[in-house]
Design an enzyme around this catalytic site. Structure first.
Site, PDB file in Angstrom:
ATOM      1  N   HIS A   1      -3.694  -5.043   0.359  1.00 58.90           N
ATOM      2  CA  HIS A   1      -3.112  -5.572   1.600  1.00 58.90           C
ATOM      3  C   HIS A   1      -3.163  -7.098   1.602  1.00 58.90           C
ATOM      4  CE1 HIS A   1      -2.803  -1.789   3.956  1.00 58.90           C
ATOM      5  NE2 HIS A   1      -3.727  -1.399   3.093  1.00 58.90           N
TER       6      HIS A   1
ATOM      7  N   CYS B   1       0.837  -1.200   0.000  1.00 58.65           N
ATOM      8  CA  CYS B   1       0.000   0.000   0.000  1.00 58.65           C
ATOM      9  C   CYS B   1       0.876   1.255   0.000  1.00 58.65           C
ATOM     10  CB  CYS B   1      -0.999  -0.045   1.145  1.00 58.65           C
ATOM     11  SG  CYS B   1      -2.480   0.894   0.744  1.00 58.65           S
TER      12      CYS B   1
ATOM     13  N   GLU C   1      -1.580  -9.135   3.377  1.00 57.67           N
ATOM     14  CA  GLU C   1      -1.481  -9.693   4.730  1.00 57.67           C
ATOM     15  C   GLU C   1      -2.846 -10.039   5.323  1.00 57.67           C
ATOM     16  OE1 GLU C   1      -1.072  -6.572   3.871  1.00 57.67           O
ATOM     17  OE2 GLU C   1      -1.613  -5.140   5.448  1.00 57.67           O
TER      18      GLU C   1
HETATM   19  N1  GLN Z   1      -1.983   6.711   2.689  1.00 56.66           N
HETATM   20  C1  GLN Z   1      -2.083   5.927   1.500  1.00 56.66           C
HETATM   21  C2  GLN Z   1      -3.438   6.102   0.834  1.00 56.66           C
HETATM   22  O1  GLN Z   1      -4.386   6.459   1.497  1.00 56.66           O
HETATM   23  C3  GLN Z   1      -1.795   4.478   1.755  1.00 56.66           C
HETATM   24  C4  GLN Z   1      -2.729   3.829   2.695  1.00 56.66           C
HETATM   25  C5  GLN Z   1      -2.250   2.514   3.248  1.00 56.66           C
HETATM   26  O2  GLN Z   1      -1.050   2.248   3.268  1.00 56.66           O
HETATM   27  N2  GLN Z   1      -3.151   1.704   3.774  1.00 56.66           N
HETATM   28  O3  GLN Z   1      -3.584   5.869  -0.328  1.00 56.66           O
END
Ligand code: GLN
Length: 538
Positions: A511, A385, A513
């Site tokens: 994600h 992410c 995970e």
């Molecule tokens: N801050 C970034 C976004 O909102 C990544 C978010 C995250 O890592 N879950 O796109």
């Protein structure tokens, strides 16, 4: 009102952090391993509608389900143990309950009536507790009540449980209460008084627990079990010892040894089934505890002081380590500590680096520095992410020479917003529940590392972010050597990137995970550990 579904409530006393979630998940695992259809849900007493707006320091990781619910991290344990997905229905907060009741009040649903905690709030809690039971998909619903008995904010939940037990009738529900039996070193004794007080408090709210699970650092001798049983009004075989375990994945076996599942089955008069089948679980534990190799993985993040902030990542590494029969030593690295002077010292002894998800500007440059180092030194890299977004920014700056490239989140005025805000996000003013959340399909390009890792081209992964790869730059990135290996088939959004000329450099906008379980370790984590092991042997 019973429809044949049995309800187990798990409450906690004495102190928080005793591991109610793990005990609930372990019990569920044992029942599932006997052939019952089980799910677990968590009721949290705070006023946020969901934990999505909470800083990880407040509440640990925010776990996201397929249906896009932002939930408590215990749901991650439920999925990792049971290997079945949870949903919004599995996590309800006081805020959500009040929100529904107050919205209904405005709609006139209670016209003429005074709206009160009892019955309106407790009725809404009861309705939510029985929702999953009504789907017909489960034989047993385990409900974990967050917080400690005696907390003011838990009272409506405890009262709802009391009423529901009456509604359900005999043998259809039971209460497992988790307490602490501390060992006083100076006295050389295990102390039962906190447990007695906690059970008394629960009894004052009208709930007599059926089973006590006692967290302890030392085995509970028979006299202590007797004492707890007698003063807390439970049968002696319903006093269950829960010793500190080497890993949370031992807890189902410890609970099995203490016959927690048998007590639950007999008290609920459940139709008997065979012994729990735990072969694959034990095989996993065997591999976990007898590694052949070991690797050092750096986890670069900004919430590293609180390990719970990255719970699912830590667990996914445990699953992946076991598959590879490889011990994963996680080195927690604060991204703020990584600058030109420190970077090589901190990262050079590592076999792989994961740059973690996150929000906001703090620590960003450290993450970008770390990525430059591992890209140039060909150390396996996995960006999740925000970690992927930083990899994109790093590549833009240092390979494509777009020096001021940035994510719109960190610098809205950048001339090169390689990570940008989407049109549908621009005008949003509400923060809660408005990110790109939950499961989205992704198509992997044949011939990429991502494709070979998953072994298929259509995947579905869970998201939680507001910003995206800016497709205006895609051709430039691909010409420079960073390719989009995974795309959303509907929107064309870039979901995965990788660098061709690197042994293992992968970024995922989603994600992974969140979908790693004991029985289904996530392929990206499994292959990342394998790459780290190969690297360590070079
Ligand atoms: N801050 C970034 C976004 O909102 C990544 C978010 C995250 O890592 N879950 O796109």
């Amino acid at each position: 009102m019973s429809s044949g579904v049995k309800y187990v409530f798990v409450t906690g006393g004495v102190t928080s952090s005793l591991g109610k979630g793990i005990v609930a998940a372990s019990l569920a695992k044992l029942l599932q391993a006997r052939g019952y259809r089980v799910t677990i849900q968590k009721f949290d007493p705070y006023l946020n509608i969901d934990p999505g707006t909470l800083n990880p320091y407040e509440h640990g990781e925010c776990y996201v389900t397929d249906d896009g619910a932002e939930t408590d991290l215990d749901l991650g344990h439920y999925e990792r143990f049971l290997n079945i997905p949870t949903s919004q229905a599995n996590n309800v907060t006081t805020g959500r309950i009040y929100n529904t009741v107050i919205t209904k009040e405005r709609q006139g649903a209670f016209l003429g009536k005074t709206v009160q905690v009892i019955p309106h709030i407790t009725d809404e809690i009861k309705r939510n507790i029985t929702l999953l039971g009504e789907t017909g998909e489960f034989d047993i619903i385990i409900t974990e009540i967050g917080g400690c008995v005696g907390d003011i904010e838990s009272l409506p939940f405890v009262e709802a449980v009391r009423q529901l037990r009456w509604d359900l009738g005999p043998n259809n529900s039971l209460v497992v209460h988790l307490t602490l039996v501390p060992y006083l070193k100076s006295a050389g004794e295990l102390k039962t008084k906190p447990t007695q007080h906690s059970v008394k408090q629960l009894s004052e709210s009208g709930i007599q627990p059926d089973i006590l699970v006692c967290r302890t650092e030392h085995p509970l001798p028979i006299e202590i079990r007797k004492k707890v049983a007698q003063f807390c009004n439970v049968q002696i075989n319903s006093v269950i010892e829960a010793m500190d375990a080497e890993t949370i994945y031992d807890v189902p076996l410890l609970m099995r040894k203490e016959k927690l599942d048998e007590r639950v089955i007999s008290k609920l008069k459940l139709p008997t089934k065979g012994e729990p089948v735990l072969d694959s679980w034990k095989e996993f534990l065997g591999k976990l505890k007898n590694p052949i190799d070991e690797v050092n993985i750096g986890l670069v993040g900004k919430y590293v002081e609180l390990k719970d902030a990255y719970k699912s990542i830590v667990e996914a590494f445990i699953h992946a380590g076991a598959v590879n029969e490889c011990k994963v030593n996680l080195k927690w690295i604060s991204s703020e500590s990584l600058n030109d002077e420190t970077i090589s010292q901190v990262l050079k002894s590592l076999d792989g680096v994961l740059v973690a998800p996150g929000f906001g500007e703090r620590g960003i440059e450290g993450k970008i520095n770390a990525i430059k180092f591992v890209r140039e030194n060909k150390i396996p890299f996995f960006g999740i992410c925000l970690g992927m977004q930083c990899a994109v920014v790093e590549f833009a700056r240092n390979v494509l020479h777009l020096k001021e490239a940035a994510s719109f989140e960190m610098n809205p005025d950048t001339p090169y917003p390689v990570i940008d805000i989407m049109a549908d996000q621009k005008d949003l003013t509400m923060k809660g529940g408005t990110m790109r959340l939950g499961a989205y399909p992704c198509e992997l390009k044949k011939g990429t590392k991502a494709f070979s890792i998953y072994g298929k081209n259509k995947i579905s992964e869970r998201h939680r972010h507001r910003y995206e790869f800016n497709n205006q730059y895609l051709a430039q990135f691909e010409a420079g050597g960073m390719i989009a290996s995974g795309l959303n088939p509907d929107s064309g959004l870039v979901e995965m990137v990788e660098i061709k000329d690197h042994p293992w450099f992968i970024g995922a906008q989603f994600h992974p995970e969140l979908k790693s379980t004991v029985l289904n370790p996530h392929p990206l984590f499994v292959k990342f550990i394998k790459a780290a092991r190969d690297y360590s042997k070079k």
